[in-house]
Design a protein around this motif. Structure first.
Motif, PDB file in Angstrom:
ATOM      1  N   PHE A   1       0.849  -1.196   0.000  1.00 12.94           N
ATOM      2  CA  PHE A   1       0.000   0.000   0.000  1.00 12.94           C
ATOM      3  C   PHE A   1       0.881   1.241   0.000  1.00 12.94           C
ATOM      4  CE2 PHE A   1      -2.484  -3.400   1.871  1.00 12.94           C
ATOM      5  CZ  PHE A   1      -3.675  -3.304   1.150  1.00 12.94           C
ATOM      6  N   ASP A   2       0.706   2.081  -1.014  1.00 13.11           N
ATOM      7  CA  ASP A   2       1.560   3.250  -1.201  1.00 13.11           C
ATOM      8  C   ASP A   2       0.850   4.563  -0.845  1.00 13.11           C
ATOM      9  OD1 ASP A   2       3.278   1.379  -2.268  1.00 13.11           O
ATOM     10  OD2 ASP A   2       3.661   2.503  -4.112  1.00 13.11           O
ATOM     11  N   ASP A   3       1.683   5.559  -0.595  1.00 16.26           N
ATOM     12  CA  ASP A   3       1.304   6.983  -0.524  1.00 16.26           C
ATOM     13  C   ASP A   3       0.649   7.401   0.793  1.00 16.26           C
ATOM     14  OD1 ASP A   3       2.291   6.902  -3.058  1.00 16.26           O
ATOM     15  OD2 ASP A   3       0.460   7.554  -4.066  1.00 16.26           O
ATOM     16  N   GLY A   4       0.524   6.488   1.744  1.00 21.47           N
ATOM     17  CA  GLY A   4       0.029   6.860   3.058  1.00 21.47           C
ATOM     18  C   GLY A   4       1.189   7.287   3.944  1.00 21.47           C
TER      19      GLY A   4
ATOM     20  N   MET B   1      -1.116  -1.380  -4.529  1.00 18.81           N
ATOM     21  CA  MET B   1      -2.359  -0.675  -4.246  1.00 18.81           C
ATOM     22  C   MET B   1      -2.014   0.615  -3.494  1.00 18.81           C
ATOM     23  SD  MET B   1      -4.642  -3.954  -2.962  1.00 18.81           S
ATOM     24  CE  MET B   1      -6.234  -3.426  -3.586  1.00 18.81           C
ATOM     25  N   HIS B   2      -3.012   1.434  -3.221  1.00 22.44           N
ATOM     26  CA  HIS B   2      -2.774   2.731  -2.581  1.00 22.44           C
ATOM     27  C   HIS B   2      -3.752   2.965  -1.432  1.00 22.44           C
ATOM     28  CE1 HIS B   2      -0.732   3.192  -6.427  1.00 22.44           C
ATOM     29  NE2 HIS B   2      -0.032   4.176  -5.889  1.00 22.44           N
ATOM     30  N   ASP B   3      -3.185   3.391  -0.295  1.00 18.03           N
ATOM     31  CA  ASP B   3      -4.038   3.800   0.830  1.00 18.03           C
ATOM     32  C   ASP B   3      -3.954   5.303   1.052  1.00 18.03           C
ATOM     33  OD1 ASP B   3      -1.410   3.707   1.809  1.00 18.03           O
ATOM     34  OD2 ASP B   3      -2.077   3.274   3.855  1.00 18.03           O
TER      35      ASP B   3
ATOM     36  N   ASP C   1       9.984   2.768   2.668  1.00 18.71           N
ATOM     37  CA  ASP C   1      10.192   4.199   2.448  1.00 18.71           C
ATOM     38  C   ASP C   1       9.726   4.524   1.020  1.00 18.71           C
ATOM     39  OD1 ASP C   1      11.398   6.660   1.796  1.00 18.71           O
ATOM     40  OD2 ASP C   1      13.292   6.181   2.815  1.00 18.71           O
ATOM     41  N   HIS C   2       8.883   5.558   0.872  1.00 14.15           N
ATOM     42  CA  HIS C   2       8.376   5.921  -0.461  1.00 14.15           C
ATOM     43  C   HIS C   2       8.745   7.368  -0.807  1.00 14.15           C
ATOM     44  CE1 HIS C   2       6.058   5.201  -4.005  1.00 14.15           C
ATOM     45  NE2 HIS C   2       4.983   5.863  -3.661  1.00 14.15           N
ATOM     46  N   SER C   3       9.888   7.802  -0.287  1.00 16.41           N
ATOM     47  CA  SER C   3      10.463   9.138  -0.491  1.00 16.41           C
ATOM     48  C   SER C   3       9.788  10.184   0.401  1.00 16.41           C
ATOM     49  CB  SER C   3      10.422   9.612  -1.956  1.00 16.41           C
ATOM     50  OG  SER C   3       9.181  10.209  -2.278  1.00 16.41           O
TER      51      SER C   3
ATOM     52  N   ASP D   1       8.603  13.362  -0.495  1.00 17.11           N
ATOM     53  CA  ASP D   1       7.434  14.081  -1.041  1.00 17.11           C
ATOM     54  C   ASP D   1       7.004  13.547  -2.403  1.00 17.11           C
ATOM     55  OD1 ASP D   1       9.573  14.949  -2.481  1.00 17.11           O
ATOM     56  OD2 ASP D   1       9.338  17.082  -2.009  1.00 17.11           O
ATOM     57  N   HIS D   2       7.300  12.278  -2.647  1.00 20.22           N
ATOM     58  CA  HIS D   2       6.818  11.615  -3.859  1.00 20.22           C
ATOM     59  C   HIS D   2       7.328  12.281  -5.133  1.00 20.22           C
ATOM     60  CE1 HIS D   2       3.987   9.182  -6.295  1.00 20.22           C
ATOM     61  NE2 HIS D   2       3.987   8.394  -5.227  1.00 20.22           N
ATOM     62  N   ASP D   3       8.605  12.559  -5.155  1.00 17.47           N
ATOM     63  CA  ASP D   3       9.204  13.174  -6.338  1.00 17.47           C
ATOM     64  C   ASP D   3       9.474  12.094  -7.393  1.00 17.47           C
ATOM     65  OD1 ASP D   3      10.640  14.444  -8.275  1.00 17.47           O
ATOM     66  OD2 ASP D   3      11.979  15.500  -6.895  1.00 17.47           O
TER      67      ASP D   3
HETATM   68 ZN    ZN Z   1       3.388   6.487  -4.825  1.00 22.20          ZN
END
Ligand code: ZN
Length: 219
Positions: free
Chosen positions: A24-27, A171-173, A75-77, A79-81
């Protein structure tokens, strides 16, 4: 078993075992992350959460909840650059290290075993820097496209038709309205639990050591 576990620039695209890994990404996200955690908890399973540093800093209680439930951290960075590959080594290092600091502020001593590049826009430098920091670069093998909100049925269809032992499901949460993701999970989890071993990405030291061997040619 999958035969080609490595993806762009050597990032892993398989669990390298017979498990199925939900990622799950972006949370973390205050609306959707608790819903994902509740659904996973209902079936006594765990997953891998790829956290954006800014969000981890803003919602430390959610980071604590993710860790307390036994999920694996990624870790997904900061600020999502998605254009990070074109930037300086110092910039990349900052993008990769700040989320770890935010996570460990929320949960002292928390281990972050994986790094996932926003947009999947990997480079050799990003992969090698993540590994230098002790994180395995994590890609995926099944893209649900849930971030585009294609409809719950589409998300379910993609997972049912593409998931196999060893798959990493993207997927994304976080990052927007994820109600379709939640509904797809609610519908599919009974079927997935009945047919697969749902586990987070492995965190044992041996797995990390094995990855180091795989990636040695890049140094
Ligand atoms: Zn992402």
């Amino acid at each position: 078993m999958p035969t080609d576990p490595t993806g762009p620039d050597g990032a892993v695209q398989s669990t390298e075992n017979n498990n199925l890994a939900l990622t799950f990404d972006d949370g973390p996200n205050p609306t959707y992350t608790p819903q994902v955690l509740a659904l996973l908890g209902q079936y006594h399973i765990t997953a891998t959460f790829c956290l954006i540093g800014q969000n981890a800093q803003q919602y430390p209680e959610l980071v604590k909840a993710i860790v307390a439930a036994g999920n694996t951290l990624c870790d997904h960075s900061w600020d999502h650059d998605e254009q990070m590959a074109d930037k300086s080594l110092a910039y990349i290092d900052n993008e990769l290290t700040r989320p770890i600091a935010a996570i460990q502020t929320a949960v002292p001593g928390a281990s972050v075993h994986y790094y996932r590049q926003p947009g999947g826009n990997w480079s050799h430098t990003i992969v090698s820097e993540a590994m230098r920091m002790g994180m395995t670069p994590l890609d995926w093998s099944v893209d649900t496209d849930d971030w585009q909100r294609p409809g719950t049925a589409s998300i379910e269809y993609t997972i049912l038709n593409k998931a196999k032992p060893g798959s990493i499901i993207l997927m994304h949460d976080g990052g927007g309205d994820r109600s379709q993701t939640i509904e797809a999970l609610r519908t599919l989890l009974p079927t997935l639990v009945a047919n697969f071993h749902l586990q987070p990405m492995p965190t044992n030291p041996q797995a990390t050591a094995d990855r180091s061997g795989v990636h040695r040619p890049y140094f």
